[in-house]
Scaffold this motif. Structure first.
Motif, PDB file in Angstrom:
ATOM      1  N   ILE A  44      26.778 -23.546  23.336  1.00 22.90           N
ATOM      2  CA  ILE A  44      26.064 -23.118  22.128  1.00 22.90           C
ATOM      3  C   ILE A  44      25.170 -24.251  21.627  1.00 22.90           C
ATOM      4  N   ASP A  45      25.688 -25.465  21.611  1.00 23.49           N
ATOM      5  CA  ASP A  45      24.885 -26.612  21.167  1.00 23.49           C
ATOM      6  C   ASP A  45      23.653 -26.798  22.056  1.00 23.49           C
ATOM      7  N   LEU A  46      23.841 -26.664  23.369  1.00 16.05           N
ATOM      8  CA  LEU A  46      22.713 -26.817  24.292  1.00 16.05           C
ATOM      9  C   LEU A  46      21.665 -25.722  24.085  1.00 16.05           C
ATOM     10  N   ILE A  47      22.116 -24.486  23.905  1.00 11.84           N
ATOM     11  CA  ILE A  47      21.180 -23.374  23.698  1.00 11.84           C
ATOM     12  C   ILE A  47      20.437 -23.534  22.375  1.00 11.84           C
ATOM     13  N   GLU A  48      21.134 -23.985  21.350  1.00  9.52           N
ATOM     14  CA  GLU A  48      20.449 -24.213  20.067  1.00  9.52           C
ATOM     15  C   GLU A  48      19.360 -25.264  20.226  1.00  9.52           C
ATOM     16  N   ALA A  49      19.618 -26.305  21.011  1.00  8.63           N
ATOM     17  CA  ALA A  49      18.595 -27.320  21.270  1.00  8.63           C
ATOM     18  C   ALA A  49      17.420 -26.708  22.032  1.00  8.63           C
ATOM     19  N   ALA A  50      17.717 -25.850  23.007  1.00  9.64           N
ATOM     20  CA  ALA A  50      16.644 -25.196  23.762  1.00  9.64           C
ATOM     21  C   ALA A  50      15.831 -24.273  22.861  1.00  9.64           C
ATOM     22  N   LEU A  51      16.518 -23.507  22.009  1.00  3.43           N
ATOM     23  CA  LEU A  51      15.810 -22.591  21.104  1.00  3.43           C
ATOM     24  C   LEU A  51      14.919 -23.338  20.116  1.00  3.43           C
ATOM     25  N   SER A  52      15.266 -24.572  19.790  1.00  4.35           N
ATOM     26  CA  SER A  52      14.413 -25.342  18.880  1.00  4.35           C
ATOM     27  C   SER A  52      13.055 -25.644  19.518  1.00  4.35           C
ATOM     28  N   GLN A  53      12.985 -25.571  20.850  1.00  5.61           N
ATOM     29  CA  GLN A  53      11.734 -25.808  21.562  1.00  5.61           C
ATOM     30  C   GLN A  53      10.908 -24.528  21.753  1.00  5.61           C
ATOM     31  N   ALA A  54      11.515 -23.377  21.505  1.00  5.34           N
ATOM     32  CA  ALA A  54      10.844 -22.100  21.766  1.00  5.34           C
ATOM     33  C   ALA A  54       9.498 -21.963  21.055  1.00  5.34           C
ATOM     34  N   PRO A  55       9.369 -22.367  19.778  1.00  6.89           N
ATOM     35  CA  PRO A  55       8.053 -22.234  19.130  1.00  6.89           C
ATOM     36  C   PRO A  55       6.955 -23.048  19.829  1.00  6.89           C
ATOM     37  N   ARG A  56       7.309 -24.221  20.357  1.00  7.89           N
ATOM     38  CA  ARG A  56       6.319 -25.035  21.087  1.00  7.89           C
ATOM     39  C   ARG A  56       5.915 -24.379  22.393  1.00  7.89           C
ATOM     40  N   ILE A  57       6.843 -23.655  23.004  1.00  9.66           N
ATOM     41  CA  ILE A  57       6.580 -23.034  24.303  1.00  9.66           C
ATOM     42  C   ILE A  57       5.758 -21.770  24.124  1.00  9.66           C
ATOM     43  N   GLY A  58       6.095 -20.964  23.125  1.00 12.87           N
ATOM     44  CA  GLY A  58       5.322 -19.758  22.827  1.00 12.87           C
ATOM     45  C   GLY A  58       5.480 -18.632  23.825  1.00 12.87           C
ATOM     46  N   SER A  59       6.575 -18.595  24.552  1.00 17.47           N
ATOM     47  CA  SER A  59       6.811 -17.560  25.559  1.00 17.47           C
ATOM     48  C   SER A  59       7.884 -16.593  25.066  1.00 17.47           C
ATOM     49  N   ALA A  60       7.499 -15.327  24.887  1.00 17.99           N
ATOM     50  CA  ALA A  60       8.474 -14.321  24.461  1.00 17.99           C
ATOM     51  C   ALA A  60       9.564 -14.144  25.508  1.00 17.99           C
TER      52      ALA A  60
END
Length: 195
Positions: A44-60
């Motif tokens: 969960i901690d790792l996924i939360e870190a990955a999700l924090s990058q989602a806005p920079r990536i911009g990929s649905a």
């Protein structure tokens, strides 16, 4: 553990070149390793870190994949409410996406959500997701068919067999398990002749 050293190396490399896609993808697969080896909180901690990058990536598509992975991690942790919040198949869309998420589509989304429902002890919900996965696969000609990805397809067939067992449908469980074995290139065992 060797796998963790490789994930850390991948994260350092991604950070050194400023590539949030590689970083988020490494975190997502590290999370799979974590929840598969009994550490859902770490996942969960790792996924939360990955999700924090989602806005920079911009990929649905990548965002949807990360939410599906979060759902799996929460399911492994037994947290139905958090898994339900993460289970958001509606975030999936076909847009210009990083090449590393070529495999993730609507069918895969439902497969992951079905697996999460199975982990949470809800076989009826799991069955609905597995059926939705099959519908998405057939209607959109998606890429994760049994011929292209036999191991992944066999894995989900095995989970579907488990759903049928949980629902008390032994014949469907056996038929589905035989199909899973056949997908892996082996011959399913034949039933013993009736006495």
């Amino acid at each position: 553990m060797a796998a963790e050293r490789h994930y850390v190396t991948a994260l350092r490399a991604a950070a050194s070149v400023g590539d949030p896609v590689v970083g988020a993808n490494a975190l997502a697969f590290w999370a799979v390793q974590q929840y598969s080896t009994g550490n859902p909180r770490g996942a969960i901690d790792l996924i939360e870190a990955a999700l924090s990058q989602a806005p920079r990536i911009g990929s649905a598509r990548m965002t949807a994949m990360l939410h599906a992975r979060a759902c799996r991690a929460h399911a492994h942790a037994g947290d139905t409410r958090a898994a339900d919040r993460s289970a958001n198949a509606d975030t999936y869309a076909r847009v210009a996406d990083p090449a590393c998420v070529y495999w993730f589509n609507l069918s895969e989304t439902h497969q992951l959500l079905g697996s999460s429902a199975l982990n949470l002890g809800n076989p009826r919900q799991a069955l609905r997701h597995f059926q939705d996965a099959a519908t998405a696969h057939h209607s959109e000609g998606e890429a994760n068919d049994g011929d292209a990805f036999p191991c992944g397809h066999a894995t989900y067939l095995a989970r579907l067999a488990e759903v049928h067992l949980d629902l008390g449908d032994i014949n469907a469980a056996v038929d589905t398990a035989h199909t899973a074995v056949a997908r892996m290139g082996a011959s399913p065992p034949h039933a013993a002749p009736a006495p």
